[in-house]
Write a protein that holds these residues in place. Structure first.
Motif, PDB file in Angstrom:
ATOM      1  N   GLY A  72       3.974  10.759  -3.037  1.00 27.17           N
ATOM      2  CA  GLY A  72       5.444  10.692  -2.624  1.00 27.17           C
ATOM      3  C   GLY A  72       6.036   9.734  -1.585  1.00 27.17           C
ATOM      4  N   LYS A  73       6.984   9.184  -1.743  1.00 30.38           N
ATOM      5  CA  LYS A  73       7.562   8.013  -0.943  1.00 30.38           C
ATOM      6  C   LYS A  73       7.471   8.352   0.507  1.00 30.38           C
ATOM      7  CE  LYS A  73      10.617   4.192  -0.464  1.00 30.38           C
ATOM      8  NZ  LYS A  73      11.842   3.507  -1.002  1.00 30.38           N
ATOM      9  N   GLN A  74       8.071   9.400   0.813  1.00 31.12           N
ATOM     10  CA  GLN A  74       8.349   9.873   2.197  1.00 31.12           C
ATOM     11  C   GLN A  74       6.855  10.218   3.055  1.00 31.12           C
ATOM     12  OE1 GLN A  74      10.953   9.524   3.821  1.00 31.12           O
ATOM     13  NE2 GLN A  74      10.131  10.165   5.839  1.00 31.12           N
ATOM     14  N   THR A  75       6.065  10.949   2.323  1.00 30.56           N
ATOM     15  CA  THR A  75       4.943  11.462   2.791  1.00 30.56           C
ATOM     16  C   THR A  75       4.033  10.036   3.020  1.00 30.56           C
ATOM     17  OG1 THR A  75       5.038  13.522   1.703  1.00 30.56           O
ATOM     18  CG2 THR A  75       2.826  12.490   2.327  1.00 30.56           C
ATOM     19  N   ALA A  76       3.890   9.021   1.928  1.00 29.02           N
ATOM     20  CA  ALA A  76       3.421   7.696   2.249  1.00 29.02           C
ATOM     21  C   ALA A  76       3.855   7.202   3.223  1.00 29.02           C
ATOM     22  CB  ALA A  76       3.384   7.070   0.678  1.00 29.02           C
ATOM     23  N   LEU A 120      -6.927   4.232   7.428  1.00 27.41           N
ATOM     24  CA  LEU A 120      -6.122   4.796   6.322  1.00 27.41           C
ATOM     25  C   LEU A 120      -7.053   5.883   5.583  1.00 27.41           C
ATOM     26  CD1 LEU A 120      -3.263   4.772   5.264  1.00 27.41           C
ATOM     27  CD2 LEU A 120      -3.797   3.037   3.913  1.00 27.41           C
ATOM     28  N   MET A 121      -8.325   5.262   5.225  1.00 30.71           N
ATOM     29  CA  MET A 121      -9.167   6.085   4.365  1.00 30.71           C
ATOM     30  C   MET A 121      -9.575   7.419   5.405  1.00 30.71           C
ATOM     31  SD  MET A 121      -9.176   5.181   1.240  1.00 30.71           S
ATOM     32  CE  MET A 121     -10.470   6.252   0.973  1.00 30.71           C
ATOM     33  N   ALA A 122      -9.409   7.291   6.454  1.00 28.41           N
ATOM     34  CA  ALA A 122      -9.812   8.564   7.272  1.00 28.41           C
ATOM     35  C   ALA A 122      -8.712   9.653   7.135  1.00 28.41           C
ATOM     36  CB  ALA A 122      -9.794   7.979   8.720  1.00 28.41           C
ATOM     37  N   ASN A 123      -7.692   9.194   6.644  1.00 25.38           N
ATOM     38  CA  ASN A 123      -6.616  10.298   6.498  1.00 25.38           C
ATOM     39  C   ASN A 123      -6.908  11.127   5.233  1.00 25.38           C
ATOM     40  OD1 ASN A 123      -4.038  11.368   5.155  1.00 25.38           O
ATOM     41  ND2 ASN A 123      -3.377  10.829   6.990  1.00 25.38           N
ATOM     42  N   ALA A 124      -7.089  12.447   5.297  1.00 21.91           N
ATOM     43  CA  ALA A 124      -7.559  13.353   4.420  1.00 21.91           C
ATOM     44  C   ALA A 124      -6.491  13.123   3.166  1.00 21.91           C
ATOM     45  CB  ALA A 124      -7.595  14.891   4.689  1.00 21.91           C
ATOM     46  N   ALA A 125      -5.312  13.115   3.308  1.00 19.25           N
ATOM     47  CA  ALA A 125      -4.411  13.052   2.109  1.00 19.25           C
ATOM     48  C   ALA A 125      -4.563  11.865   1.305  1.00 19.25           C
ATOM     49  CB  ALA A 125      -2.991  13.086   2.468  1.00 19.25           C
ATOM     50  N   VAL A 126      -4.848  10.573   1.863  1.00 16.31           N
ATOM     51  CA  VAL A 126      -4.959   9.344   1.360  1.00 16.31           C
ATOM     52  C   VAL A 126      -6.413   9.412   0.629  1.00 16.31           C
ATOM     53  CG1 VAL A 126      -5.485   7.006   1.877  1.00 16.31           C
ATOM     54  CG2 VAL A 126      -3.827   8.112   2.823  1.00 16.31           C
ATOM     55  N   ALA A 127      -7.419   9.855   1.282  1.00 12.95           N
ATOM     56  CA  ALA A 127      -8.664  10.074   0.821  1.00 12.95           C
ATOM     57  C   ALA A 127      -8.791  10.846  -0.506  1.00 12.95           C
ATOM     58  CB  ALA A 127      -9.831  10.506   1.689  1.00 12.95           C
ATOM     59  N   LYS A 128      -7.882  11.755  -0.620  1.00 10.81           N
ATOM     60  CA  LYS A 128      -7.775  12.553  -1.766  1.00 10.81           C
ATOM     61  C   LYS A 128      -7.180  12.021  -3.089  1.00 10.81           C
ATOM     62  CE  LYS A 128      -7.324  17.337   0.258  1.00 10.81           C
ATOM     63  NZ  LYS A 128      -6.555  18.412   0.257  1.00 10.81           N
ATOM     64  N   VAL A 129      -6.515  10.803  -3.022  1.00 17.11           N
ATOM     65  CA  VAL A 129      -5.804  10.194  -4.112  1.00 17.11           C
ATOM     66  C   VAL A 129      -6.270   8.881  -4.356  1.00 17.11           C
ATOM     67  CG1 VAL A 129      -3.866  11.700  -3.685  1.00 17.11           C
ATOM     68  CG2 VAL A 129      -3.773   9.413  -2.623  1.00 17.11           C
ATOM     69  N   THR A 130      -7.269   8.277  -3.644  1.00 16.00           N
ATOM     70  CA  THR A 130      -7.548   6.837  -3.858  1.00 16.00           C
ATOM     71  C   THR A 130      -8.921   6.536  -3.033  1.00 16.00           C
ATOM     72  OG1 THR A 130      -6.787   4.548  -3.693  1.00 16.00           O
ATOM     73  CG2 THR A 130      -6.420   5.843  -1.738  1.00 16.00           C
ATOM     74  N   SER A 131      -9.398   5.464  -3.234  1.00 20.16           N
ATOM     75  CA  SER A 131     -10.577   4.919  -2.910  1.00 20.16           C
ATOM     76  C   SER A 131     -10.500   3.547  -1.865  1.00 20.16           C
ATOM     77  CB  SER A 131     -11.548   4.530  -3.812  1.00 20.16           C
ATOM     78  OG  SER A 131     -11.071   3.535  -4.614  1.00 20.16           O
ATOM     79  N   LEU A 132     -11.324   3.404  -1.437  1.00 17.83           N
ATOM     80  CA  LEU A 132     -11.228   1.799  -0.423  1.00 17.83           C
ATOM     81  C   LEU A 132     -11.054   0.719  -1.176  1.00 17.83           C
ATOM     82  CD1 LEU A 132     -11.233   0.823   2.594  1.00 17.83           C
ATOM     83  CD2 LEU A 132     -13.617   0.953   2.557  1.00 17.83           C
ATOM     84  N   SER A 133     -12.132   0.949  -2.226  1.00 18.30           N
ATOM     85  CA  SER A 133     -11.782  -0.381  -2.995  1.00 18.30           C
ATOM     86  C   SER A 133     -10.340  -0.469  -3.848  1.00 18.30           C
ATOM     87  CB  SER A 133     -13.118  -0.345  -4.233  1.00 18.30           C
ATOM     88  OG  SER A 133     -12.833   0.995  -4.952  1.00 18.30           O
ATOM     89  N   GLU A 134      -9.810   0.679  -3.989  1.00 17.08           N
ATOM     90  CA  GLU A 134      -8.653   0.449  -4.881  1.00 17.08           C
ATOM     91  C   GLU A 134      -7.551  -0.178  -3.588  1.00 17.08           C
ATOM     92  OE1 GLU A 134      -6.901   3.566  -8.192  1.00 17.08           O
ATOM     93  OE2 GLU A 134      -7.745   4.517  -6.309  1.00 17.08           O
ATOM     94  N   ILE A 192       0.963  -1.379   0.018  1.00 21.12           N
ATOM     95  CA  ILE A 192      -0.026   0.016  -0.097  1.00 21.12           C
ATOM     96  C   ILE A 192       0.978   1.124   0.034  1.00 21.12           C
ATOM     97  CG2 ILE A 192      -1.595   1.231   1.492  1.00 21.12           C
ATOM     98  CD1 ILE A 192      -2.812  -1.304   2.349  1.00 21.12           C
ATOM     99  N   MET A 193       1.980   1.110   0.806  1.00 24.84           N
ATOM    100  CA  MET A 193       2.711   2.391   0.767  1.00 24.84           C
ATOM    101  C   MET A 193       3.394   2.687  -0.683  1.00 24.84           C
ATOM    102  SD  MET A 193       6.479   3.056   2.852  1.00 24.84           S
ATOM    103  CE  MET A 193       7.372   2.399   1.736  1.00 24.84           C
ATOM    104  N   ILE A 234       2.556   8.709   6.487  1.00 25.51           N
ATOM    105  CA  ILE A 234       1.168   8.314   7.096  1.00 25.51           C
ATOM    106  C   ILE A 234       1.101   6.966   7.217  1.00 25.51           C
ATOM    107  CG2 ILE A 234      -1.107   8.188   5.538  1.00 25.51           C
ATOM    108  CD1 ILE A 234      -0.350  10.773   3.940  1.00 25.51           C
ATOM    109  N   LEU A 235       1.391   6.009   6.369  1.00 27.70           N
ATOM    110  CA  LEU A 235       1.561   4.429   6.568  1.00 27.70           C
ATOM    111  C   LEU A 235       1.861   4.273   7.992  1.00 27.70           C
ATOM    112  CD1 LEU A 235       0.267   2.036   4.770  1.00 27.70           C
ATOM    113  CD2 LEU A 235       0.570   4.346   3.767  1.00 27.70           C
ATOM    114  N   PHE A 236       3.172   4.839   8.365  1.00 30.96           N
ATOM    115  CA  PHE A 236       3.628   4.502   9.695  1.00 30.96           C
ATOM    116  C   PHE A 236       2.648   4.685  10.949  1.00 30.96           C
ATOM    117  CE2 PHE A 236       6.177   5.334  13.712  1.00 30.96           C
ATOM    118  CZ  PHE A 236       6.561   3.981  13.811  1.00 30.96           C
TER     119      PHE A 236
END
Length: 169
Positions: free
Chosen positions: A102-106, A128-142, A93-94, A109-111
């Motif tokens: 970006g790798k560092q940001t990902a 993870l989906m509750a994180n605003a940055a993640v929710a902007k770039v992907t979906s739970l199904s992805e 996922i990271m 967040i993942l950590f």
């Protein structure tokens, strides 16, 4: 790691890779020669190849001994995967999110989310989906597609066949 079997042996095998890498420098210098009668270059092989052979021989001997006594507890492995849930796929996922954030940001967040999910015993992907940055770039199904057992293991039979083919052929 008192709960592990033979971690020291595996560390020793990995440590022997370093002198092999160092000997590669000599092999590279052996490629350089002034002319076809330049003995300086090929005499480097006399130094590097026996050394590499000794290290690889020790690695293989150790691996054979360890693999001969290897005990695979499939039930325990399945129990661990079930206990960890989608955290097993955190690295996949990271890397998926690294392309989008970006790798560092990902990684950050993942950590953070993984540690919180472990501490609070909550669903990792939901957190993870509750994180605003993640929710902007992907979906739970992805994320569920990335975190799938089938996707992760689909290449295993091909890799095994490739190794066995190379070994036999």
């Amino acid at each position: 790691m008192p709960h592990k079997r033979n971690p020291e042996n595996f560390e020793a095998i990995a440590a022997l890779a370093e002198p092999i890498f160092a000997a590669q420098t000599q092999l590279m210098h052996a490629l350089l020669s002034v002319n076809e009668r330049d003995a300086i270059a090929w005499k480097q092989l006399w130094l590097a190849l026996p050394e590499i052979h000794q290290y690889v021989d020790r690695q293989l001997t150790s691996l054979i001994a360890m693999l001969d006594g290897l005990v695979v507890n499939v039930d325990k492995m399945q129990e661990n995967v079930a206990r960890l849930g989608d955290l097993v796929y955190a690295e996949d996922i990271m890397m998926f999110l690294a392309d989008r954030l970006g790798k560092q940001t990902a990684h950050e967040i993942l950590f953070e989310v993984a540690q919180r999910s472990i501490d609070q015993q909550t669903e990792f992907l939901t957190d993870l989906m509750a994180n605003a940055a993640v929710a902007k770039v992907t979906s739970l199904s992805e994320l569920k597609t990335v975190a799938s057992f089938e996707k992760t293991t689909v290449a295993i039979p091909t890799l095994i066949a490739h190794v066995l083919e190379k070994e036999v052929g």
